[in-house]
Scaffold this motif. Structure first.
Motif, PDB file in Angstrom:
ATOM      1  N   SER A   1       2.576   1.545  -3.569  1.00  0.00           N
ATOM      2  CA  SER A   1       1.622   1.858  -4.638  1.00  0.00           C
ATOM      3  C   SER A   1       1.016   3.247  -4.467  1.00  0.00           C
ATOM      4  CB  SER A   1       0.511   0.804  -4.667  1.00  0.00           C
ATOM      5  OG  SER A   1      -0.193   0.795  -3.434  1.00  0.00           O
ATOM      6  N   GLY A   2       1.020   3.795  -3.228  1.00  0.00           N
ATOM      7  CA  GLY A   2       0.463   5.112  -2.997  1.00  0.00           C
ATOM      8  C   GLY A   2       1.457   6.242  -3.161  1.00  0.00           C
TER       9      GLY A   2
ATOM     10  N   MET B   1       0.836  -1.212   0.000  1.00  0.00           N
ATOM     11  CA  MET B   1       0.000   0.000   0.000  1.00  0.00           C
ATOM     12  C   MET B   1       0.866   1.256   0.000  1.00  0.00           C
ATOM     13  SD  MET B   1      -3.001  -1.067   2.697  1.00  0.00           S
ATOM     14  CE  MET B   1      -3.620   0.614   2.692  1.00  0.00           C
TER      15      MET B   1
END
Length: 543
Positions: free
Chosen positions: A231-232, A228
């Motif tokens: 990917s962020g 997370m």
């Protein structure tokens, strides 16, 4: 994240320097004690062959686990995930090759250097000259990478941003390296590497435990949260694909996949041809201890690389890829920033000292290998035709250490800010191309002769260097050494997939081209018996 975006205001530089100074004082004390028993050439080059298998295993781990392993791999995993961990796999699998193919046989047939093995049943002078030049080339590029890495890392660890300040740190590391080798020889260097291995593996182990505690021991949670975080990220340099699966870095195109295969071949095969690693097999009294030392090294190195998987994903979760790339050193800052997040200023200071100790121990091992190769192979065997005394060899070796130290300081300063990963890969590629084929042919092929050895060493060395000079790692890309020009006609950054098979082929061609010149069959038979049984080894070493 609470870590400042500037990245350089993390920790206390004075504390980092104090902890590093403590390490220097402790290890220098060991080196001075070791110097009292360093009297003969065998003491200076191989520590008298008196270290046990476990002791040498720790020293091998200390010699092999460089700053690139600790800082570079953790950063690569934090940014690229699975593809970053592939480096760890390549470095570890390489030791199985060293254990199965060269460790015991090399200990049985050599005395001080790799050239001892290559020239055992071949013509001494041309083969020793070729092997020594290859050893010096590998050692110099490896030294250059470590010295330049010292200048790059200091920006974060000691909060020094100026080029002059970083150059001063490179000079200090070089001078300490010269002092360690001149004072203690191989014995002192081995003690430094053993201490460094304990510190590095223990430090990584503590960070490993703290990261797992942060996710309550649930590794799956760590992977999910790291995914997370990555990917962020808003940074275009960060992988946007699934970092838990292959392809984040090496799946962009078909050529990048081939490039990774080439890099993997160089890493796996290059380790068994690294001269500073091969020289470690002579610091133990028997071939059995050499085998034990590699077994210990595999266990220690394997544990460390498993730690890097958790450290890398832990840095992605707890620090974040944006903060890592914003800090001086970029990917190399992942482990120190993670240490700060886990344990604050004091823990960062300890990890910073371990990072410097890592560089210091590796460059000391490289320096003594290069100096031994020049003094023992070029000066004693080629220039003096084998008539140099042990005192002369040690004196020349000490002078060579000073020269190599000065050259590495200058080149390290000039290379600051350059692609350090490229320099490390070059050392592995040269070792795999020039050293390993000749070494294996000498040990396992009865018909192999001097012409084949010269074809293989020089062919592998020249082809490897040529292909890298004209590769995207040197020019044509923003991350290249010379980004403003483009003369890269070779598409791969690492030439291993071409230069290594070519070196093996040239060894065969050279052997048949020079087939009319027969080598000494008695020496050939003696080498076969000695390499497989160890008979005659102790007599040779005692002389």
């Amino acid at each position: 994240m609470t870590i400042l975006a500037q990245g350089s205001d993390v920790g206390n530089p004075l504390l980092n320097i104090a902890i590093f100074a403590l390490f220097v004082v402790v290890t220098m004390t060991l080196v001075i004690r070791a110097s009292k028993t360093t009297k003969k050439a065998s003491d200076f080059y191989t520590g008298g062959g008196q270290f046990s298998g476990p002791q040498n295993g720790f020293a091998i781990a200390g010699d092999y686990l460089s700053a690139a392993s600790f800082l570079g791999i953790a950063g690569a995993i934090a940014i690229y995930g699975y593809d970053g961990f592939l480096y760890s796999i390549g470095f570890l699998v390489a030791w199985l090759v060293a254990l199965m193919l060269v460790a015991e046989l090399l200990r049985n047939t050599g005395r001080f250097t790799m050239a001892d093995v290559l020239s055992f049943r071949l013509r001494q002078r041309p083969v020793r000259m070729a092997a020594a030049l290859s050893t010096l080339a590998v050692s110099l590029f490896y030294l250059l990478a470590q010295m330049a890495g010292a200048g790059g890392l200091v920006a974060l660890l000691l909060d020094i941003h100026s080029q002059a300040g970083q150059a001063l740190v490179v000079a200090v590391v070089g001078l300490l390296m010269i002092a360690y080798v001149l004072i203690g020889g191989m014995k002192g260097t081995t003690y430094v590497q053993m201490v460094k291995a304990v510190l590095l593996i223990a430090g990584a182990g503590v960070m490993f435990v703290l990261v797992l505690l942060a996710v309550r021991g649930n590794f799956s949670t760590l992977l999910a949260q790291a995914q997370m975080a990555i990917s962020g990220s808003a940074n275009p340099s960060v992988a946007s694909t699934d970092v838990l699966a292959p392809g984040a870095k090496y799946g962009i195109s078909g050529m990048s996949k081939i490039d990774f295969i080439s890099l993997g071949i160089a890493l796996v095969l290059g380790t068994a041809g690294l001269p500073h690693v091969l020289m470690r097999f002579y610091t133990v009294p028997t071939a059995r201890e050499a085998r034990r030392s590699v077994t210990w090294a595999i266990g220690l190195i394997g544990a460390f690389y498993l730690f890097t998987l958790v450290l890398g994903y832990g840095a992605a979760k707890l620090v974040g890829p944006d903060a890592i790339l914003a800090a001086p050193g970029k990917e190399n800052a992942a482990a120190p920033l993670l240490a700060f997040e886990l344990g604050g200023t004091l823990f960062l200071g300890i990890i910073s000292a371990v990072a410097f100790a890592t560089i210091l121990a590796v460059v000391a091992g490289l320096a003594i290998t290069a100096s031994a190769s020049f003094a023992h192979d070029i000066y004693a065997s080629v220039i003096k035709h084998g008539n140099a005394s042990e005192e002369e060899q040690v004196r020349v070796s000490r002078i060579t250490v000073v020269v190599i130290g000065i050259v590495s300081i200058v080149l390290g300063i000039l290379a600051m800010g350059q692609n350090i990963a490229f320099l490390v890969a070059l050392a592995f590629a040269v070792a795999a191309s020039a050293n390993l084929p000749t070494l294996l042919y000498s040990l396992f092929w009865k018909r192999f002769n001097t012409t084949g050895a010269l074809f293989s060493i020089y062919g592998g060395l020249i082809s490897c260097l040529t292909l890298i000079v004209f590769s995207p790692a040197v020019s044509g890309r923003p991350s290249a050494m010379f980004p403003s020009v483009d003369f890269s006609w070779f598409p791969l950054s690492n030439p291993g997939i071409v230069s290594i098979p070519l070196a093996f082929l040239l060894g065969i061609v050279g052997t048949f081209v020079g087939a009319r010149r027969t080598e000494d069959p008695v020496k050939q038979a003696e080498m076969e018996v000695r390499s497989l049984t160890g008979v005659g080894v102790e007599k040779a070493v005692s002389h």
